[in-house]
Scaffold this motif. Structure first.
Motif, PDB file in Angstrom:
ATOM      1  N   PHE A 156     -23.708 -20.538  15.498  1.00 16.92           N
ATOM      2  CA  PHE A 156     -23.577 -21.490  14.396  1.00 16.92           C
ATOM      3  C   PHE A 156     -24.905 -21.610  13.651  1.00 16.92           C
ATOM      4  O   PHE A 156     -24.945 -21.551  12.424  1.00 16.92           O
ATOM      5  N   THR A 157     -25.991 -21.750  14.398  1.00 20.24           N
ATOM      6  CA  THR A 157     -27.319 -21.872  13.790  1.00 20.24           C
ATOM      7  C   THR A 157     -27.691 -20.599  13.027  1.00 20.24           C
ATOM      8  O   THR A 157     -28.229 -20.671  11.920  1.00 20.24           O
ATOM      9  N   GLN A 158     -27.381 -19.440  13.579  1.00 18.58           N
ATOM     10  CA  GLN A 158     -27.671 -18.176  12.899  1.00 18.58           C
ATOM     11  C   GLN A 158     -26.869 -18.028  11.615  1.00 18.58           C
ATOM     12  O   GLN A 158     -27.389 -17.574  10.596  1.00 18.58           O
ATOM     13  N   MET A 159     -25.616 -18.412  11.665  1.00 21.73           N
ATOM     14  CA  MET A 159     -24.726 -18.200  10.524  1.00 21.73           C
ATOM     15  C   MET A 159     -24.956 -19.204   9.398  1.00 21.73           C
ATOM     16  O   MET A 159     -24.852 -18.849   8.225  1.00 21.73           O
ATOM     17  N   VAL A 161     -22.661 -22.944  24.446  1.00 17.83           N
ATOM     18  CA  VAL A 161     -24.072 -22.608  24.197  1.00 17.83           C
ATOM     19  C   VAL A 161     -24.175 -21.424  23.225  1.00 17.83           C
ATOM     20  O   VAL A 161     -24.938 -21.468  22.262  1.00 17.83           O
ATOM     21  N   GLN A 162     -23.381 -20.394  23.458  1.00 21.71           N
ATOM     22  CA  GLN A 162     -23.388 -19.229  22.565  1.00 21.71           C
ATOM     23  C   GLN A 162     -22.838 -19.588  21.193  1.00 21.71           C
ATOM     24  O   GLN A 162     -23.324 -19.091  20.170  1.00 21.71           O
ATOM     25  N   THR A 183     -28.118 -26.716  12.726  1.00 19.66           N
ATOM     26  CA  THR A 183     -27.553 -26.799  14.069  1.00 19.66           C
ATOM     27  C   THR A 183     -26.184 -27.473  14.036  1.00 19.66           C
ATOM     28  O   THR A 183     -25.877 -28.259  13.133  1.00 19.66           O
ATOM     29  N   LEU A 184     -25.396 -27.171  15.034  1.00 19.38           N
ATOM     30  CA  LEU A 184     -24.081 -27.796  15.165  1.00 19.38           C
ATOM     31  C   LEU A 184     -24.234 -29.298  15.329  1.00 19.38           C
ATOM     32  O   LEU A 184     -23.506 -30.077  14.717  1.00 19.38           O
ATOM     33  N   PRO A 188     -17.990 -16.121  19.871  1.00 17.68           N
ATOM     34  CA  PRO A 188     -18.837 -17.222  19.396  1.00 17.68           C
ATOM     35  C   PRO A 188     -18.838 -17.359  17.868  1.00 17.68           C
ATOM     36  O   PRO A 188     -18.800 -18.469  17.341  1.00 17.68           O
ATOM     37  N   ALA A 189     -18.862 -16.246  17.145  1.00 14.94           N
ATOM     38  CA  ALA A 189     -18.837 -16.299  15.679  1.00 14.94           C
ATOM     39  C   ALA A 189     -17.510 -16.860  15.178  1.00 14.94           C
ATOM     40  O   ALA A 189     -17.475 -17.631  14.219  1.00 14.94           O
ATOM     41  N   PHE A 190     -16.423 -16.490  15.825  1.00 13.87           N
ATOM     42  CA  PHE A 190     -15.100 -16.990  15.460  1.00 13.87           C
ATOM     43  C   PHE A 190     -15.061 -18.514  15.572  1.00 13.87           C
ATOM     44  O   PHE A 190     -14.643 -19.208  14.640  1.00 13.87           O
ATOM     45  N   PHE A 191     -15.510 -19.044  16.707  1.00 11.49           N
ATOM     46  CA  PHE A 191     -15.475 -20.493  16.902  1.00 11.49           C
ATOM     47  C   PHE A 191     -16.518 -21.215  16.038  1.00 11.49           C
ATOM     48  O   PHE A 191     -16.272 -22.325  15.568  1.00 11.49           O
TER      49      PHE A 191
END
Length: 78
Positions: free
Chosen positions: A49-52, A43-44, A56-57, A9-12
């Motif tokens: 994305f929001t955390q990083m 979803v993940q 929001t996306l 999820p972090a990669f994408f």
């Protein structure tokens, strides 16, 4: 490749961010990731994305795209 294996999820999320940051949009990357991951782990990816990036996306897509293209992407992202 290692980052993808360790935290997909972090990669994408990073790839999506890079496709929209700055002037212009890398449309092919944005479309490819949103469409191909929509039924797998979008979803993940949205949560990561929001955390990083503390946005929001959907917000970033809305500010970086327009018209039917924007509506389609936002419908997929949810």
């Amino acid at each position: 490749a290692v980052q993808c294996a360790l935290n997909r999820p972090a990669f994408f999320a990073e790839r999506l961010y890079r496709s929209m940051k700055g002037a212009g949009t890398d449309d092919s990357t944005l479309i490819r990731i949103v469409v191909t991951r929509s039924e797998i782990d979008l979803v993940q990816i949205k949560q990561m994305f929001t955390q990083m990036y503390e946005k929001t996306l959907a917000t970033m897509i809305a500010s970086d795209t327009s018209g039917d293209y924007q509506r389609l992407l936002l419908a997929i992202v949810g």
